[in-house]
Design a protein around this motif. Structure first.
Motif, PDB file in Angstrom:
ATOM      1  N   TYR A  70      38.046  14.974  72.655  1.00  0.00           N
ATOM      2  CA  TYR A  70      38.433  14.846  71.255  1.00  0.00           C
ATOM      3  C   TYR A  70      39.955  14.880  71.126  1.00  0.00           C
ATOM      4  N   TYR A  71      40.465  14.039  70.255  1.00  0.00           N
ATOM      5  CA  TYR A  71      41.852  14.142  69.801  1.00  0.00           C
ATOM      6  C   TYR A  71      41.773  14.627  68.364  1.00  0.00           C
ATOM      7  N   GLN A  72      42.421  15.737  68.081  1.00  0.00           N
ATOM      8  CA  GLN A  72      42.372  16.343  66.749  1.00  0.00           C
ATOM      9  C   GLN A  72      43.785  16.412  66.183  1.00  0.00           C
ATOM     10  N   HIS A  73      43.939  15.986  64.935  1.00  0.00           N
ATOM     11  CA  HIS A  73      45.236  16.056  64.253  1.00  0.00           C
ATOM     12  C   HIS A  73      45.047  16.887  62.984  1.00  0.00           C
ATOM     13  N   LEU A  74      45.736  18.030  62.911  1.00  0.00           N
ATOM     14  CA  LEU A  74      45.625  18.957  61.785  1.00  0.00           C
ATOM     15  C   LEU A  74      46.794  18.751  60.820  1.00  0.00           C
ATOM     16  N   PHE A  75      46.513  18.873  59.503  1.00  0.00           N
ATOM     17  CA  PHE A  75      47.534  18.742  58.466  1.00  0.00           C
ATOM     18  C   PHE A  75      47.458  19.930  57.513  1.00  0.00           C
ATOM     19  N   PHE A  76      48.612  20.503  57.196  1.00  0.00           N
ATOM     20  CA  PHE A  76      48.702  21.528  56.155  1.00  0.00           C
ATOM     21  C   PHE A  76      50.054  21.367  55.473  1.00  0.00           C
ATOM     22  N   ASP A  77      50.062  21.137  54.172  1.00  0.00           N
ATOM     23  CA  ASP A  77      51.284  20.850  53.410  1.00  0.00           C
ATOM     24  C   ASP A  77      52.045  19.720  54.097  1.00  0.00           C
ATOM     25  N   ASP A  78      53.272  19.950  54.519  1.00  0.00           N
ATOM     26  CA  ASP A  78      54.041  18.891  55.172  1.00  0.00           C
ATOM     27  C   ASP A  78      54.109  19.086  56.687  1.00  0.00           C
ATOM     28  N   GLN A  79      53.235  19.939  57.229  1.00  0.00           N
ATOM     29  CA  GLN A  79      53.201  20.209  58.667  1.00  0.00           C
ATOM     30  C   GLN A  79      52.019  19.486  59.302  1.00  0.00           C
ATOM     31  N   SER A  80      52.152  19.202  60.600  1.00  0.00           N
ATOM     32  CA  SER A  80      51.027  18.626  61.333  1.00  0.00           C
ATOM     33  C   SER A  80      51.059  19.135  62.772  1.00  0.00           C
ATOM     34  N   GLN A  81      49.902  19.046  63.412  1.00  0.00           N
ATOM     35  CA  GLN A  81      49.757  19.537  64.780  1.00  0.00           C
ATOM     36  C   GLN A  81      48.635  18.743  65.458  1.00  0.00           C
ATOM     37  N   SER A  82      48.813  18.426  66.738  1.00  0.00           N
ATOM     38  CA  SER A  82      47.798  17.675  67.483  1.00  0.00           C
ATOM     39  C   SER A  82      47.239  18.517  68.617  1.00  0.00           C
ATOM     40  N   ASN A  83      45.945  18.327  68.898  1.00  0.00           N
ATOM     41  CA  ASN A  83      45.260  19.037  69.973  1.00  0.00           C
ATOM     42  C   ASN A  83      44.332  18.077  70.711  1.00  0.00           C
ATOM     43  N   TYR A  84      44.095  18.378  71.974  1.00  0.00           N
ATOM     44  CA  TYR A  84      43.063  17.698  72.755  1.00  0.00           C
ATOM     45  C   TYR A  84      42.020  18.732  73.123  1.00  0.00           C
ATOM     46  N   ILE A  85      40.754  18.395  72.915  1.00  0.00           N
ATOM     47  CA  ILE A  85      39.652  19.322  73.181  1.00  0.00           C
ATOM     48  C   ILE A  85      38.674  18.636  74.125  1.00  0.00           C
ATOM     49  N   PHE A  86      38.282  19.347  75.188  1.00  0.00           N
ATOM     50  CA  PHE A  86      37.381  18.822  76.210  1.00  0.00           C
ATOM     51  C   PHE A  86      36.130  19.692  76.265  1.00  0.00           C
ATOM     52  N   HIS A  87      34.991  19.060  76.454  1.00  0.00           N
ATOM     53  CA  HIS A  87      33.732  19.797  76.615  1.00  0.00           C
ATOM     54  C   HIS A  87      32.934  19.145  77.745  1.00  0.00           C
ATOM     55  N   HIS A  88      32.560  19.944  78.742  1.00  0.00           N
ATOM     56  CA  HIS A  88      31.798  19.463  79.899  1.00  0.00           C
ATOM     57  C   HIS A  88      30.398  20.093  79.890  1.00  0.00           C
ATOM     58  N   THR A  89      29.398  19.328  80.284  1.00  0.00           N
ATOM     59  CA  THR A  89      28.035  19.843  80.441  1.00  0.00           C
ATOM     60  C   THR A  89      27.432  19.258  81.709  1.00  0.00           C
ATOM     61  N   LEU A  90      26.852  20.125  82.521  1.00  0.00           N
ATOM     62  CA  LEU A  90      26.151  19.715  83.739  1.00  0.00           C
ATOM     63  C   LEU A  90      24.736  20.265  83.657  1.00  0.00           C
ATOM     64  N   GLY A  91      23.750  19.390  83.783  1.00  0.00           N
ATOM     65  CA  GLY A  91      22.357  19.806  83.734  1.00  0.00           C
ATOM     66  C   GLY A  91      21.626  19.343  84.975  1.00  0.00           C
ATOM     67  N   PHE A  92      20.694  20.166  85.446  1.00  0.00           N
ATOM     68  CA  PHE A  92      19.930  19.800  86.643  1.00  0.00           C
ATOM     69  C   PHE A  92      18.599  20.539  86.673  1.00  0.00           C
ATOM     70  N   LYS A  93      17.668  19.931  87.387  1.00  0.00           N
ATOM     71  CA  LYS A  93      16.327  20.476  87.533  1.00  0.00           C
ATOM     72  C   LYS A  93      16.327  21.488  88.680  1.00  0.00           C
ATOM     73  N   ILE A  94      15.744  22.684  88.419  1.00  0.00           N
ATOM     74  CA  ILE A  94      15.625  23.710  89.456  1.00  0.00           C
ATOM     75  C   ILE A  94      14.228  23.664  90.079  1.00  0.00           C
ATOM     76  N   PHE A  95      13.211  23.680  89.226  1.00  0.00           N
ATOM     77  CA  PHE A  95      11.814  23.586  89.643  1.00  0.00           C
ATOM     78  C   PHE A  95      11.126  22.547  88.769  1.00  0.00           C
ATOM     79  N   LYS A  96       9.817  22.429  88.938  1.00  0.00           N
ATOM     80  CA  LYS A  96       9.059  21.405  88.216  1.00  0.00           C
ATOM     81  C   LYS A  96       9.294  21.458  86.699  1.00  0.00           C
ATOM     82  N   ASN A  97       9.179  22.604  86.074  1.00  0.00           N
ATOM     83  CA  ASN A  97       9.371  22.719  84.630  1.00  0.00           C
ATOM     84  C   ASN A  97      10.471  23.711  84.282  1.00  0.00           C
ATOM     85  N   LEU A  98      11.569  23.682  85.042  1.00  0.00           N
ATOM     86  CA  LEU A  98      12.692  24.575  84.762  1.00  0.00           C
ATOM     87  C   LEU A  98      14.007  23.837  85.026  1.00  0.00           C
TER      88      LEU A  98
END
Length: 187
Positions: A70-98
């Protein structure tokens, strides 16, 4: 007059709102998507652009990896600020139904709307980083999932001056441990 208590009242009328769009295209081995969100949390307006992708090397949920940028740009009155936000997810099967799912958001965030999961982070504080591990047991015959999750979050609480909300001061860090569980119907 010095023996009398004095009370000062101040009322704040804060209206939080979110508008978002998400476009996703699914293929056999991967998904890609773009998103946009416009939010107004705690009198701070934000524009967010997101890129989302998931890879399924086995073309099923036995192994997958998702990345949200994500690229996020915040605004308040005459000020601004930018941020980069990252989110990672790893999923895998352990057993038949888990299955196990590990997720990580290592970047600091404030007044953030997670479009993929439809979650608003609009507290007057900054989330420093967050990690979680979930166990998922699907019960296909009746269309539900049983899950439990353990999470860790590093938070930063600040004093936010009324006239300078984008530059908080007096940082105090604390950590949270979050344990959740439940049943989710998928049909």
């Amino acid at each position: 007059t010095s023996s009398r208590d004095r009370t000062v009242y101040d009322y704040a009328n804060i209206k939080n709102r979110t508008f978002s769009l998400l476009f996703n295209k699914e293929f056999r081995f991967f998904n890609v998507g773009l998103s946009y969100a416009n939010t107004n949390f705690n009198t701070i307006q934000s524009h967010q652009a997101g890129f989302h992708s998931s890879v399924y090397p086995l073309s099923n949920l036995n192994l997958y990896y998702s990345l949200d940028l994500y690229y996020q740009h915040l605004f308040f009155d005459d000020q601004s600020q930018s941020n980069y936000i990252f989110h990672h997810t790893l999923g895998f099967k352990i057993f038949k139904n888990l299955w196990m799912e590990l997720s990580n958001t290592p970047t600091e965030q404030m007044n953030f709307y997670d479009v993929q999961n439809d979650i608003s982070y609009n507290a007057i504080e900054k989330v420093g980083s967050a990690y979680s591990a979930s166990l998922i047991v699907p019960v296909y015959k009746i269309g539900l999932e049983v899950f439990s999750s353990f999470g860790y979050s590093s938070n930063n609480s600040y004093f936010f001056p009324d006239q300078d909300l984008l530059n908080p001061i007096n940082k105090h860090s604390y950590n949270s441990l979050i344990i959740t569980g439940g049943i989710k119907w998928t049909k």
